[in-house]
Design a protein around this motif. Structure first.
Motif, PDB file in Angstrom:
ATOM      1  N   LYS A  40       0.834  -1.215   0.000  1.00 20.25           N
ATOM      2  CA  LYS A  40       0.000   0.000   0.000  1.00 20.25           C
ATOM      3  C   LYS A  40       0.864   1.260   0.000  1.00 20.25           C
ATOM      4  N   ASN A  42       3.124   2.164   1.730  1.00 19.88           N
ATOM      5  CA  ASN A  42       3.407   2.674   3.078  1.00 19.88           C
ATOM      6  C   ASN A  42       4.744   2.085   3.524  1.00 19.88           C
ATOM      7  N   TYR A  43       5.784   2.893   3.436  1.00 17.40           N
ATOM      8  CA  TYR A  43       7.129   2.396   3.688  1.00 17.40           C
ATOM      9  C   TYR A  43       7.684   2.816   5.048  1.00 17.40           C
ATOM     10  N   ASN A  44       6.819   3.317   5.913  1.00 14.97           N
ATOM     11  CA  ASN A  44       7.226   3.600   7.276  1.00 14.97           C
ATOM     12  C   ASN A  44       7.748   2.313   7.916  1.00 14.97           C
ATOM     13  N   ALA A  47       5.336   0.550  10.227  1.00 14.59           N
ATOM     14  CA  ALA A  47       4.212  -0.034   9.498  1.00 14.59           C
ATOM     15  C   ALA A  47       4.636  -1.305   8.778  1.00 14.59           C
TER      16      ALA A  47
END
Length: 333
Positions: A40, A42-44, A47
């Motif tokens: 998604k 979301n590369y934090n 996460a």
């Protein structure tokens, strides 16, 4: 679906027939088709660790007991180590494999110019085996040379081979993963290596799928000589799934969908079932990075592969040079 199990080599441990590879779960960028969608975008770090642990929990609940990481898979070892720590009260222990020889250099960037650097020297082995222990919180059950090739001359490096033999003497199984057009030749060289009269390698991990079958005779030989055989890239980095537009557009690729429909399964499960039916295979790695794909992959265990599927899909096979050239062109995403 009920998980099936296998012995990893002639005298190896009992492992699940399907394992989970963390190549797509430990770093933002990878070459699997649709990787960005799976994460998604979301590369934090937090996460991604949460997502990886959710996938590991799901895999465990589905019966997967074999987990595969590498030093170059970003934070895959650290994510796996954190998950193992949270599950340390488990009565049943997972089988944990990792690899050394590549250093992750992308700095958590998807569009990095260089994602990993290969170095099979003794210095790198000494450094990375310590990093692996620290990340996993334990020795791996299996430590593999990552993409051993004739060009890297790692199979001629006496210092490296003796260091690996020392690890083996301490209970760590030793393996090598293979890549490229010379997989079979590299494996044959590895099979001949002995340290003080003991064969060094216990396990081989190779690319084998409906498109790339050239290593099958060498894997059969390795299996017959007692090595464990693990197959990676059984779905050709997504090319043997619905995400490959050729499956929907080109007649020869549409045969996959036709046979999947006939056998009441999905394209990915069909491709995995082909690998699972090979008598020399102990473990097939799923590289799934989202729950639905992992569940779909595991339905391969219930597919009854037959001669019609073999005959109809045989024309998909590619010469190794074409297969590896196409893989090299795949985009990091």
């Amino acid at each position: 679906m009920m998980m099936k199990y296998s012995t990893l080599g002639k005298i190896g441990p009992r492992v699940s027939k399907i394992g989970l590879g963390l190549a797509a779960l430990g770093r933002p960028g990878y070459i699997n088709l649709g990787h960005a969608e799976d994460l998604k975008s979301n590369y934090n770090t937090g996460a991604m660790q949460w997502h990886a642990c959710q996938m590991l929990d799901l895999a465990w609940s589905l019966g997967i007991r074999y987990f595969d990481a590498a030093r170059s898979y970003g934070k895959a070892e650290a994510f796996l180590g954190a998950w193992l720590e949270s599950k340390k009260q488990m009565v049943e222990l997972p089988f944990v494999a990792s690899k050394w020889g590549y250093t992750y250099t992308a700095n958590w960037q998807v569009n990095a110019k260089v994602h990993e650097i290969k170095d099979h020297s003794l210095v790198v082995l000494q450094k990375q085996v310590l990093e692996t222990r620290q990340s996993l919180g334990k020795n791996p059950d299996l430590y593999q040379i990552h993409s051993a090739t004739l060009e890297s001359k790692v199979l001629e490096n006496t210092q490296v081979l003796r260091r690996l033999a020392q690890l083996k003497a301490r209970g760590v199984k030793i393996g090598l993963s293979l890549s490229g057009i010379d997989q079979a030749v590299t494996l044959e060289k590895a099979l001949a290596i002995e340290i003080e009269g003991v064969r060094l390698f216990d396990v081989v991990q190779a690319t084998f799928n409906l498109l790339e079958k050239s290593v099958a005779p060498a894997l059969t030989m390795a299996h017959n000589e007692g090595l464990g055989v693990v197959v990676k890239e059984a779905l050709a980095n997504g090319r043997l799934t619905f995400r490959n537009t050729d499956v929907h557009l080109k007649p020869e690729w549409q045969l996959l969908k036709t046979q999947a429909d006939r056998l009441n399964t999905t394209v990915d499960a069909l491709a995995l079932a082909y690998v699972l039916k090979q008598p020399f295979v102990n473990v097939v790695l799923s590289g799934a990075a989202n729950p639905e794909h992992l569940k779909s992959n595991l339905t391969a265990l219930d597919v009854v592969w037959d001669e019609e599927a073999s005959e109809i899909l045989n024309p998909l096979v590619q010469i190794p040079e074409d297969y590896w050239a196409a893989r090299k062109q795949m985009d990091w995403n």
